[in-house]
Design an enzyme around this catalytic site. Structure first.
Site, mmCIF file in Angstrom:
data_model
loop_
_atom_site.group_PDB
_atom_site.id
_atom_site.type_symbol
_atom_site.label_atom_id
_atom_site.label_comp_id
_atom_site.label_asym_id
_atom_site.label_seq_id
_atom_site.Cartn_x
_atom_site.Cartn_y
_atom_site.Cartn_z
ATOM 1 N N ARG A 27 0.941 -1.088 0.116
ATOM 2 C CA ARG A 27 -0.129 0.027 -0.103
ATOM 3 C C ARG A 27 0.855 1.251 -0.064
ATOM 4 N NH1 ARG A 27 -3.170 -3.894 2.628
ATOM 5 N NH2 ARG A 27 -5.292 -3.764 2.737
ATOM 6 N N ASP A 49 6.268 -10.712 -3.215
ATOM 7 C CA ASP A 49 4.948 -9.789 -3.349
ATOM 8 C C ASP A 49 5.513 -8.255 -3.642
ATOM 9 O OD1 ASP A 49 3.169 -11.876 -3.397
ATOM 10 O OD2 ASP A 49 2.006 -11.240 -1.647
ATOM 11 N N ASN A 92 1.541 -13.559 -7.645
ATOM 12 C CA ASN A 92 0.200 -14.130 -6.984
ATOM 13 C C ASN A 92 0.071 -13.106 -5.835
ATOM 14 O OD1 ASN A 92 -1.801 -15.615 -6.566
ATOM 15 N ND2 ASN A 92 -0.746 -17.365 -5.577
ATOM 16 N N ASP A 316 -5.576 -14.673 7.273
ATOM 17 C CA ASP A 316 -4.328 -15.262 7.155
ATOM 18 C C ASP A 316 -3.609 -15.685 8.656
ATOM 19 O OD1 ASP A 316 -4.500 -14.328 4.813
ATOM 20 O OD2 ASP A 316 -3.067 -12.536 5.134
ATOM 21 N N GLU A 344 -4.127 -18.151 -2.004
ATOM 22 C CA GLU A 344 -3.004 -18.664 -2.909
ATOM 23 C C GLU A 344 -3.521 -20.237 -3.252
ATOM 24 O OE1 GLU A 344 -2.651 -16.467 -0.765
ATOM 25 O OE2 GLU A 344 -0.930 -15.558 -0.603
ATOM 26 N N HIS A 389 2.687 -19.976 0.461
ATOM 27 C CA HIS A 389 3.759 -19.580 1.528
ATOM 28 C C HIS A 389 3.301 -20.093 2.886
ATOM 29 C CE1 HIS A 389 1.628 -15.401 2.082
ATOM 30 N NE2 HIS A 389 1.141 -16.311 1.374
ATOM 31 N N ARG A 390 1.994 -19.702 3.176
ATOM 32 C CA ARG A 390 1.389 -19.892 4.534
ATOM 33 C C ARG A 390 1.207 -21.192 4.923
ATOM 34 N NH1 ARG A 390 1.200 -15.066 6.093
ATOM 35 N NH2 ARG A 390 0.329 -13.450 4.364
ATOM 36 N N LYS A 415 7.183 -15.551 -0.899
ATOM 37 C CA LYS A 415 6.081 -14.712 -1.133
ATOM 38 C C LYS A 415 6.107 -13.738 -0.460
ATOM 39 C CE LYS A 415 1.179 -14.562 -2.509
ATOM 40 N NZ LYS A 415 0.528 -13.453 -1.793
ATOM 41 N N ALA A 439 41.675 -19.927 28.688
ATOM 42 C CA ALA A 439 42.374 -21.285 28.967
ATOM 43 C C ALA A 439 41.719 -22.339 29.837
ATOM 44 C CB ALA A 439 43.774 -20.716 29.639
ATOM 45 N N SER A 440 40.489 -22.254 30.076
ATOM 46 C CA SER A 440 39.768 -23.329 30.657
ATOM 47 C C SER A 440 39.403 -24.814 30.022
ATOM 48 C CB SER A 440 38.385 -22.817 30.994
ATOM 49 O OG SER A 440 37.809 -22.291 29.989
ATOM 50 N N GLY A 441 39.883 -24.533 28.609
ATOM 51 C CA GLY A 441 39.729 -25.526 27.709
ATOM 52 C C GLY A 441 38.408 -25.856 27.034
HETATM 53 O O1 LIG Z 1 -5.740 -5.905 2.031
HETATM 54 C C1 LIG Z 1 -4.610 -6.879 2.457
HETATM 55 O O2 LIG Z 1 -3.534 -6.678 2.441
HETATM 56 C C2 LIG Z 1 -4.902 -8.271 2.515
HETATM 57 C C3 LIG Z 1 -6.263 -8.724 2.948
HETATM 58 C C4 LIG Z 1 -6.519 -10.129 2.966
HETATM 59 O O3 LIG Z 1 -7.270 -10.581 1.799
HETATM 60 P P1 LIG Z 1 -9.133 -10.679 1.740
HETATM 61 O O4 LIG Z 1 -9.515 -9.283 2.127
HETATM 62 O O5 LIG Z 1 -9.013 -11.169 0.320
HETATM 63 O O6 LIG Z 1 -9.433 -11.717 2.983
HETATM 64 C C5 LIG Z 1 -5.367 -10.835 3.438
HETATM 65 O O7 LIG Z 1 -5.849 -12.254 3.395
HETATM 66 C C6 LIG Z 1 -4.323 -10.600 2.600
HETATM 67 O O8 LIG Z 1 -3.147 -11.606 2.728
HETATM 68 C C7 LIG Z 1 -3.849 -9.443 2.630
HETATM 69 C C1 LIG Z 2 -4.055 -14.106 0.948
HETATM 70 C C2 LIG Z 2 -2.771 -13.696 0.853
HETATM 71 O O1 LIG Z 2 -2.152 -13.061 -0.236
HETATM 72 P P1 LIG Z 2 -2.564 -12.095 -1.293
HETATM 73 O O2 LIG Z 2 -1.908 -10.642 -0.887
HETATM 74 O O3 LIG Z 2 -2.089 -12.484 -2.537
HETATM 75 O O4 LIG Z 2 -4.112 -12.028 -1.136
HETATM 76 C C3 LIG Z 2 -1.893 -14.190 1.969
HETATM 77 O O5 LIG Z 2 -0.638 -13.479 1.994
HETATM 78 O O6 LIG Z 2 -2.199 -14.982 2.765
#
Ligand SMILES: O=C(O)C1=C[C@@H](OP(=O)(O)O)[C@@H](O)[C@H](O)C1
Ligand SMILES: C=C(OP(=O)(O)O)C(=O)O
Length: 645
Positions: A27, A49, A92, A316, A344, A389-390, A415, A439-441
């Protein structure tokens, strides 16, 4: 297929500095690019990401320059992307794909956005519908409702409220909110369904406000942005540690004894996932929290408690609870998590399948999962990770049940947390801390114990000498605190039994020179160097375990070590040993001055204010005055066998 074998783990304790928050990093990058003025961003997450977001913004003509480790200066383009035609690949990353779709739909250019195959299965129809209501020209290149997308210039009209669904992903609302100020017009968004994952909207509103745009919110149903608001750089932004990444370590502390402390996120966080700590607390874990840190320990008595929770607010981190459920005293139910199915991977199906492999009985439905923990975990499960990843990070916790676990394709953690497994080892690998006087070994004993157990070895005293040598080789003055600290932080030093290597070259003798002794005492006086070496020393903690030898291993560097030994010998015995060593090397020596020297050194080491030589209460005292090396090694191994596992 790649894999990582985790050894059976029995305990978790330690300290982790978290990587930056994914949600805040992406963001902030986008808002900084859209703002007027330059923004310095510190502690940005470096992962797949955020790399796709950085690369895309640069492709769109935004000037982003690195200004330090994980720090960047973004030259804001004042709401206009300089490049009007581009094809962007977003992997992704939902937090890149959704917000860029909205921002570029209002940018008056021709763009295509695509991702990995799974991204093309993750819905985006609700966002596209919202954008089409205001006149944006967004088209599907393959399947309606899913990426890839193409965007064309179009006249944007905001004369009516935008109605958008919020029950599939909150990222669609986040995307619209962040993009709408680009139009300069007043905008209203009305939710046509219940909104999920609400705390992520709080992150969005908080960061927009920091960039000067205020959103009026009526409950979670209606959001209004008044006309004429523009993004302005706040100057500098520090990205918090990632609260979702914190969940794995807090859970490790709750399962494996603890304390495990995470730094970078705490009570003052803007991330909803800090509420994970409250869920662990409800399970009976002992939680402590400061403004910028959190810490977890196992319950004072008995097992973690079973739970039945609505986890819509922390989708998450909720995955981590599904694995923590393996260690609970009864069936655990995770409710209102339908969004897991469109992330994911289908996370409800994946979690059910993999938890069954370690012995759990699992029930799943459209929006819940119930986990019945097994009496004991099934050893040697091969855990599939579904390029998620999770899944990899969560299931790594199963090894804390004292069973080996194989994680397939572990590189998917890139990710959001590329060095996750190294950090996880830093709180779970067993440590034998051997401290003692000169020197305690202890060096010889430590090296032999490490070889016998197949453990890694850290000769902490040598690290200061190595830092001095590495600085000399790099042409850096020993007084240059920042430069020497940077060298210390990344010191390519290895300990192989009694051999010491720097960048692969043996330097066991070279660091013992008078000159390096002098350099070591100079660099050791610099606070930044000590701090860097503290983190560096802890990074030697790897599986299957570590033997650490020094003066403050048990007291300062590894206070959580399961086996601590204070190895000493009478000054007379030590002087005699040193004398024999010197004579064997052909160096002429006399006992009396050696003895005098040792006594003075002991007094200095014990009296100094920084990390003085001391026996911690819980350390086992081993007086080797009348022991052979073999006997001393056997005594340490005995302590290790008793305390580890
Ligand atoms: O806005 C964000 O940063 C996120 C919102 C969530 O997704 P959802 O709103 O799809 O649940 C979360 O799962 C994702 O990892 C990050
Ligand atoms: C849902 C996830 O990722 P994304 O930001 O791609 O939605 C996550 O990181 O668990």
């Amino acid at each position: 297929m790649s894999f990582l074998d985790l050894p059976p783990l029995h305990r978790a304790a330690g300290l982790i500095r978290l990587p930056g928050s994914k949600s805040i990093s992406n963001r902030t990058l986008l808002l900084a690019a859209l703002a007027a003025g330059d923004t310095e961003i510190h502690d940005l997450l470096d992962s797949d990401d955020t790399r796709v977001m950085l690369a895309s913004l640069r492709q769109l003509g935004i000037d982003i320059a690195p200004i330090g480790p994980d720090s960047y200066r973004v030259k804001g383009a004042g709401g206009v992307f300089p490049v009007k035609e581009a094809s962007l690949f977003l992997g992704n990353a939902g937090t890149a794909f959704r917000p860029l779709t909205a921002a570029l739909a209002l940018a008056g250019g021709r763009y295509t956005l695509s991702g990995v195959p799974r991204m093309h299965e993750r819905p985006i129809g609700d966002l596209v519908d919202g954008l089409r209501q205001i006149g944006a020209a967004v088209d599907y290149l393959e399947n309606p409702g899913y990426p890839p997308l193409t965007l064309q210039p179009a006249a944007i009209r905001l004369d009516r409220p935008i109605r958008v669904r919020g029950d599939v992903s909150s990222q669609f609302l986040t995307a619209l909110l962040m993009a709408l100020p680009l139009s300069g017009q007043a905008a209203v968004i009305e939710m046509s369904t219940e909104l999920i994952s609400k705390p992520y909207i709080e992150i969005t509103l908080n960061l927009m406000a920091r960039f000067g745009v205020k959103v009026e919110r009526q409950g979670w149903e209606r959001f209004s942005i008044s006309a004429g608001q523009r993004y302005r750089s706040p100057g500098t932004i520090h990205v918090e540690g990632d609260a979702s990444s914190a969940s794995y370590f807090l859970a490790a502390g709750a399962i494996g004894g603890g304390p495990v402390r995470v730094e970078g996120v705490g009570r003052d966080s803007i991330q909803g996932d800090v509420a994970f700590a409250a869920a662990l607390e409800a399970m009976g874990a002992r939680i402590e929290m400061g403004a910028n840190w959190m810490e977890a320990r196992s319950p004072a008595h008995g097992k973690l408690k079973a739970f039945d929770l609505d986890l819509n607010h922390i989708p998450d981190a909720a995955m981590t609870l599904a694995v923590a459920a393996l260690f609970a005293d009864g069936p655990c139910t995770l409710r209102n998590i339908a969004s897991w199915r469109v992330k994911e991977t289908d996370r409800i199906a994946a979690m059910a399948a993999e938890l069954r492999k370690v012995g759990a009985t699992v029930e799943e439905d459209a929006d819940f999962i119930r986990v019945v923990p097994p009496a004991s975990l099934t050893p040697s499960a091969s855990i599939a990770t579904y390029d998620d990843h999770r899944m990899a990070m969560c299931l790594s916790l199963a090894a804390l049940g004292g069973v080996p676990v194989r994680i397939l394709e572990p590189e998917c953690v890139a990710k959001t947390f590329p060095d996750y497994f190294e950090r996880y080892a830093e709180v779970t690998a067993p440590v034998i801390a051997i401290d003692g006087p000169s020197a305690s070994g202890k060096g010889t004993v430590a090296a032999r114990v490490a070889t016998t157990l197949g453990y890694h070895m850290l000769d902490s005293g040598a690290l200061y000498r190595l830092t001095a040598l590495a600085a000399r080789k790099a042409g850096v003055a020993w007084e240059d605190e920042a430069a020497v600290a940077a060298i210390a932080a990344a010191l390519p030093a290895e300990f192989e039994g009694e051999r010491i290597l720097l960048s692969g070259e043996e330097v066991s003798e070279a660091i013992r020179s008078e000159e390096m002794g002098d350099g070591a005492s100079k660099v050791a006086a610099l606070p930044a160097v000590r701090a860097a070496l503290l983190a560096r020393q802890r990074a030697y903690r790897r599986w299957p375990g570590l033997v650490a030898d020094g003066r403050d291993m048990g007291s300062v560097v590894f206070p959580w070590a399961e086996c601590k030994v204070f190895l000493t010998a009478s000054a007379e015995a030590r002087a005699e040993r040193r004398h024999k060593q010197l004579i064997a090397k052909g160096v002429p020596a006399k006992i009396t001055p050696l003895l005098q020297d040792l006594r003075e050194r002991d007094a200095r080491d014990t009296a100094r204010s920084v990390a003085p030589l001391q026996k911690c209460a819980e350390a086992e005292l081993l007086d080797t005055s009348n022991l052979s090396i073999e006997q001393a090694v056997a005594a340490v191994l005995g302590c290790a066998r008793e305390r580890i596992h």
